[in-house]
Design a protein around this motif. Sequence first.
Motif, PDB file in Angstrom:
ATOM      1  N   SER A 446       5.203  -5.223  -5.966  1.00 20.89           N
ATOM      2  CA  SER A 446       3.943  -5.153  -6.691  1.00 20.89           C
ATOM      3  C   SER A 446       4.175  -5.311  -8.185  1.00 20.89           C
ATOM      4  O   SER A 446       5.290  -5.156  -8.695  1.00 20.89           O
ATOM      5  CB  SER A 446       3.262  -3.808  -6.417  1.00 20.89           C
ATOM      6  OG  SER A 446       4.071  -2.743  -6.888  1.00 20.89           O
ATOM      7  N   SER A 447       3.095  -5.633  -8.908  1.00 20.94           N
ATOM      8  CA  SER A 447       3.110  -5.729 -10.369  1.00 20.94           C
ATOM      9  C   SER A 447       4.099  -6.773 -10.859  1.00 20.94           C
ATOM     10  O   SER A 447       4.757  -6.586 -11.887  1.00 20.94           O
ATOM     11  CB  SER A 447       3.426  -4.366 -10.993  1.00 20.94           C
ATOM     12  OG  SER A 447       2.529  -3.384 -10.518  1.00 20.94           O
ATOM     13  N   ARG A 449       6.944  -7.571  -9.942  1.00 24.65           N
ATOM     14  CA  ARG A 449       8.357  -7.234  -9.851  1.00 24.65           C
ATOM     15  C   ARG A 449       8.981  -7.903  -8.623  1.00 24.65           C
ATOM     16  O   ARG A 449       8.293  -8.404  -7.747  1.00 24.65           O
ATOM     17  CB  ARG A 449       8.542  -5.715  -9.791  1.00 24.65           C
ATOM     18  CG  ARG A 449       7.994  -4.969 -11.006  1.00 24.65           C
ATOM     19  CD  ARG A 449       8.066  -3.471 -10.797  1.00 24.65           C
ATOM     20  NE  ARG A 449       7.345  -3.094  -9.579  1.00 24.65           N
ATOM     21  CZ  ARG A 449       7.771  -2.151  -8.735  1.00 24.65           C
ATOM     22  NH1 ARG A 449       8.893  -1.496  -8.964  1.00 24.65           N
ATOM     23  NH2 ARG A 449       7.055  -1.857  -7.658  1.00 24.65           N
ATOM     24  N   ASP A 543      11.724  -6.005 -13.447  1.00 25.96           N
ATOM     25  CA  ASP A 543      10.332  -5.975 -13.887  1.00 25.96           C
ATOM     26  C   ASP A 543      10.164  -6.977 -15.019  1.00 25.96           C
ATOM     27  O   ASP A 543      10.699  -6.772 -16.123  1.00 25.96           O
ATOM     28  CB  ASP A 543       9.965  -4.569 -14.366  1.00 25.96           C
ATOM     29  CG  ASP A 543       8.473  -4.429 -14.643  1.00 25.96           C
ATOM     30  OD1 ASP A 543       7.803  -5.461 -14.817  1.00 25.96           O
ATOM     31  OD2 ASP A 543       7.984  -3.288 -14.686  1.00 25.96           O
ATOM     32  N   THR A 670      -0.704  -9.342 -20.292  1.00 28.02           N
ATOM     33  CA  THR A 670      -0.896  -7.975 -19.821  1.00 28.02           C
ATOM     34  C   THR A 670      -1.935  -7.296 -20.692  1.00 28.02           C
ATOM     35  O   THR A 670      -2.073  -7.608 -21.881  1.00 28.02           O
ATOM     36  CB  THR A 670       0.411  -7.169 -19.862  1.00 28.02           C
ATOM     37  OG1 THR A 670       0.880  -7.102 -21.219  1.00 28.02           O
ATOM     38  CG2 THR A 670       1.475  -7.801 -18.975  1.00 28.02           C
ATOM     39  N   ARG A 727      -4.025  -1.067 -16.041  1.00 25.62           N
ATOM     40  CA  ARG A 727      -3.222  -2.197 -16.521  1.00 25.62           C
ATOM     41  C   ARG A 727      -3.544  -3.427 -15.690  1.00 25.62           C
ATOM     42  O   ARG A 727      -3.612  -3.354 -14.464  1.00 25.62           O
ATOM     43  CB  ARG A 727      -1.730  -1.892 -16.437  1.00 25.62           C
ATOM     44  CG  ARG A 727      -0.874  -3.045 -16.980  1.00 25.62           C
ATOM     45  CD  ARG A 727       0.565  -2.661 -17.168  1.00 25.62           C
ATOM     46  NE  ARG A 727       1.273  -2.525 -15.903  1.00 25.62           N
ATOM     47  CZ  ARG A 727       2.606  -2.587 -15.781  1.00 25.62           C
ATOM     48  NH1 ARG A 727       3.361  -2.775 -16.852  1.00 25.62           N
ATOM     49  NH2 ARG A 727       3.165  -2.424 -14.602  1.00 25.62           N
ATOM     50  N   ILE A 729      -2.236  -7.474 -15.077  1.00 25.62           N
ATOM     51  CA  ILE A 729      -1.096  -8.372 -15.259  1.00 25.62           C
ATOM     52  C   ILE A 729      -1.473  -9.729 -14.689  1.00 25.62           C
ATOM     53  O   ILE A 729      -1.857  -9.845 -13.519  1.00 25.62           O
ATOM     54  CB  ILE A 729       0.166  -7.848 -14.552  1.00 25.62           C
ATOM     55  CG1 ILE A 729       0.509  -6.438 -15.048  1.00 25.62           C
ATOM     56  CG2 ILE A 729       1.340  -8.793 -14.775  1.00 25.62           C
ATOM     57  CD1 ILE A 729       1.646  -5.792 -14.272  1.00 25.62           C
ATOM     58  N   THR A 735      -2.731  -8.793 -10.977  1.00 28.30           N
ATOM     59  CA  THR A 735      -2.460  -7.438 -10.535  1.00 28.30           C
ATOM     60  C   THR A 735      -3.343  -6.465 -11.312  1.00 28.30           C
ATOM     61  O   THR A 735      -3.422  -6.556 -12.545  1.00 28.30           O
ATOM     62  CB  THR A 735      -0.988  -7.070 -10.749  1.00 28.30           C
ATOM     63  OG1 THR A 735      -0.170  -7.992 -10.015  1.00 28.30           O
ATOM     64  CG2 THR A 735      -0.707  -5.659 -10.273  1.00 28.30           C
ATOM     65  N   GLU A 737      -3.772  -2.378 -11.841  1.00 27.53           N
ATOM     66  CA  GLU A 737      -3.130  -1.091 -11.619  1.00 27.53           C
ATOM     67  C   GLU A 737      -3.997   0.028 -12.176  1.00 27.53           C
ATOM     68  O   GLU A 737      -4.565  -0.106 -13.260  1.00 27.53           O
ATOM     69  CB  GLU A 737      -1.767  -1.031 -12.313  1.00 27.53           C
ATOM     70  CG  GLU A 737      -0.719  -1.936 -11.719  1.00 27.53           C
ATOM     71  CD  GLU A 737       0.602  -1.785 -12.443  1.00 27.53           C
ATOM     72  OE1 GLU A 737       0.621  -1.099 -13.486  1.00 27.53           O
ATOM     73  OE2 GLU A 737       1.600  -2.352 -11.966  1.00 27.53           O
ATOM     74  N   THR A 781       0.725   5.266  -8.936  1.00 28.18           N
ATOM     75  CA  THR A 781       0.023   4.061  -9.362  1.00 28.18           C
ATOM     76  C   THR A 781      -0.516   3.355  -8.127  1.00 28.18           C
ATOM     77  O   THR A 781       0.237   3.090  -7.177  1.00 28.18           O
ATOM     78  CB  THR A 781       0.941   3.099 -10.136  1.00 28.18           C
ATOM     79  OG1 THR A 781       1.370   3.730 -11.343  1.00 28.18           O
ATOM     80  CG2 THR A 781       0.221   1.795 -10.464  1.00 28.18           C
ATOM     81  N   TRP A 783      -2.172  -0.143  -6.888  1.00 25.60           N
ATOM     82  CA  TRP A 783      -2.201  -1.519  -7.363  1.00 25.60           C
ATOM     83  C   TRP A 783      -2.861  -2.434  -6.333  1.00 25.60           C
ATOM     84  O   TRP A 783      -2.862  -2.143  -5.138  1.00 25.60           O
ATOM     85  CB  TRP A 783      -0.779  -2.030  -7.643  1.00 25.60           C
ATOM     86  CG  TRP A 783       0.152  -1.893  -6.485  1.00 25.60           C
ATOM     87  CD1 TRP A 783       0.978  -0.842  -6.201  1.00 25.60           C
ATOM     88  CD2 TRP A 783       0.337  -2.842  -5.413  1.00 25.60           C
ATOM     89  NE1 TRP A 783       1.665  -1.062  -5.040  1.00 25.60           N
ATOM     90  CE2 TRP A 783       1.294  -2.282  -4.529  1.00 25.60           C
ATOM     91  CE3 TRP A 783      -0.210  -4.082  -5.122  1.00 25.60           C
ATOM     92  CZ2 TRP A 783       1.716  -2.939  -3.385  1.00 25.60           C
ATOM     93  CZ3 TRP A 783       0.198  -4.752  -3.977  1.00 25.60           C
ATOM     94  CH2 TRP A 783       1.141  -4.172  -3.128  1.00 25.60           C
ATOM     95  N   GLU A 785      -3.584  -6.921  -5.659  1.00 23.95           N
ATOM     96  CA  GLU A 785      -3.259  -8.288  -6.060  1.00 23.95           C
ATOM     97  C   GLU A 785      -4.357  -9.236  -5.582  1.00 23.95           C
ATOM     98  O   GLU A 785      -4.874  -9.081  -4.474  1.00 23.95           O
ATOM     99  CB  GLU A 785      -1.921  -8.731  -5.463  1.00 23.95           C
ATOM    100  CG  GLU A 785      -0.731  -8.048  -6.083  1.00 23.95           C
ATOM    101  CD  GLU A 785       0.578  -8.527  -5.486  1.00 23.95           C
ATOM    102  OE1 GLU A 785       1.627  -8.069  -5.955  1.00 23.95           O
ATOM    103  OE2 GLU A 785       0.538  -9.362  -4.550  1.00 23.95           O
TER     104      GLU A 785
END
Length: 791
Positions: A446-447, A449, A543, A670, A727, A729, A735, A737, A781, A783, A785
């Motif tokens: 996720s995010s 990464r 990340d 971001t 957040r 991304i 993404t 979050e 967190t 998240w 997508e």
Amino acid sequence: MDYLDDSRFPFLDGVAGVLVDGGGRILDCTATAERLLALPVAALRGRPARELLAGPAAGDREIEAGAAAGWSGRAVVRTGDGRTAELAVRVLPLRGAQPGDRARARYLVVAAPVEVTDRWQQDQAFTRELFLQDRFGLAVFDTDLKVLRTNAHLLPYSGIPTDLRGATLHDLLQPEDAASVEAHLREVLETGRPLVLAEELAHTVVDPRSGRLLAISAFRLQDADGRAIGVTALFSDLTEQYLARRRLALLHEATAAAGHSLSVGETAQHLAAVLADGFADAAVVELAAAVFTGGEPLPDAEGRLLLRRIGVAGPPEAVPAAGDTVLVGAGGDTEPEDPADAWSILVPLVARGVLLGRIAVRRNRWKNAYEEEDQALMREIAARAALALDNARRYTREHRAAIGLQRSLLPPAVSSVAAVSTASVYLPTDTAGGVGGDWFDVIPLSSARVALVVGDVTGHGLHASATMGRLRTAVRTLADLELEPDELLVHLDDLVAQLLVESALVADIDEEAQFSLGETGAELPQGSEPVTFGGTCLYAVYDPVDQLCTVASAGHPPPAVAHADGTAGFLPVVPGPPLGVGGLPFESARVELRAGSVLALYTDGLIERGDGDIDAGMAELLRRLAVVAREQRPLREAGQQLVAGLPPTRLHDDVTLLLARTKAVPPDDTAVWSVEPEPAAVSRVRERATATLTAWGLGELVFTTELVLSELVTNAIRYAGGPVTVRLIRADTLTCEVSDGSATQPRMRRARLTDEGGRGLYLVAQLTSRWGSRYTPAGKTIWTEQELPGG
């Protein structure tokens, strides 16, 4: 006199006629003139014509001057109801009046509204230009479907005469084609419904083999009473498009036929049947005899290759019987030479530089000869069919078992995600024995990464490969839980410990079975010693937002990294115990890796070099890695350079190398902001998210993102309390979050009809492509997508 009723004459529609004497007084008019001037004939008779004009009138001199040849122009008149109208006017002198004899002079004034005359001119120009076109055929037929008029050849390039007046379609086309086209035209005549782009394949009587595909459009012609007086047809030649579509369809059918089965015989027969269905009247597929046994087709000492006729299609008299053998040269030429002409095509079947056989097709001579496009099509079909046949040839039990197992247990050699681009190299110690226990994986997290994994299972063969597959599946499952690298290795170590216990139990059972067999004098099975479990693993998470890499090792060598400045070194990882030892902790190391760094994860087979000096192997790895990083070589080429000089026959262990070039998510991609723990803050979150997505050009995702953030932020404020952080991304996906201080993980459940809530996470799951949650040092967190527009 009685005025003329012009309603029965459609060509006079809208035209007014006025009879004027030499003095300019109106003597009589038509009914159209009454309607046009909005005055009855009684009010017009005897009235000077100039009184009807709204502007300056033409005097006697103009009339006298134009009496001999007439006069035309435009004039504005005032009608009886107070309106004005602009008319196109023509003055025609009538016979019988002598020049200068005004008393006996008579003039016919013809007038019509200018918009009517403009339309007449447009209609005439349209009709004239329509019959001058040569890009499509135009024909006018009477009610008996006889040709009245054409603009050019009705069927271009067909050899029929230019003058077709009085001819019927039966005089031009083959009987069945003429009947089909006439059926369309007669339906238009009878129903009045236009025909639009009906496709018909037409063969002329002059050249019956030169069929042309025509797109026919037609509409009915009728008089003012609605009575049909004929039909007009437009013919567009679509032959080239038709042939192109047929060739493309044949290519698809032949490709499907070639890949229909892994049986060489079935593949050849399906291919011949497809080719003989319209493209050819006879088709033959001949293959080298070695292809059927999976061997390598090799020419004999005289350079000849034995072929077997395995696929045939067409009438018996046109093709030889299946099973006959012929000899061809290594280059694919027949021996003796086959007669070649424009009605036959012969192409070799060559795959990976190996001649497998050939395909021959033939067409009857009364049909069209093959064109260059047909030759190119057959070469493409042969290339695809040869690959399919070669795959079938290579379908042997031992080789396909090893290759299939390797492909199923390892990810693609080259991949690219938002965080890294990767390439891998795998060198087994013994290709005949199948893949070993070395493995790697690239797992998107996720995010944006990514998790990079490399491991080594003890031993080789099917058992090591099976263990490798179990461990890789376990790592992927644990990675989906968003665990830290050291915590993930703890769970993986527990799994290996359980496998060791199961292995010991199986070994005891096998030992008892062998003892029993020995008691009875039976032969003991070979190679049945107990199987041991064990291995090493390295797990790294990178990340691209923070450009941080977190690594943990279970008895595995540390990864090497070549930085963007050209320096290289090993990450400061403290290796934990190998998998299965248990009882000892694992440690994680966190390192900053800038974009463009090349990370190398490997197994010990790369650095042992066969002489046991691991330090020398690690130093050589750093030296080579620094070179390929400075030269900015593609990862796949860099991987080959790093393992150069390691021939598989001299390796003491499998070699697995995974290279990853790091990427970075730019700061502008971001957006982070804190949210006050109050319900009113949800609307502000939606506003900021909308503004951010609009600036990123992701307006299509605004509505879904607002719904997702509203649900997640509302839940965080309601149940978690404390500070909330949002957040966004933008990477290969969008993404979202939402972080809070609670350690309670959300669960999606099915809400009952009487429940007031419980549907939020279900809605989030339906609106997004992926969602989940992970623990953080400060809480958790959640998240989601979403796929970016355009893929």
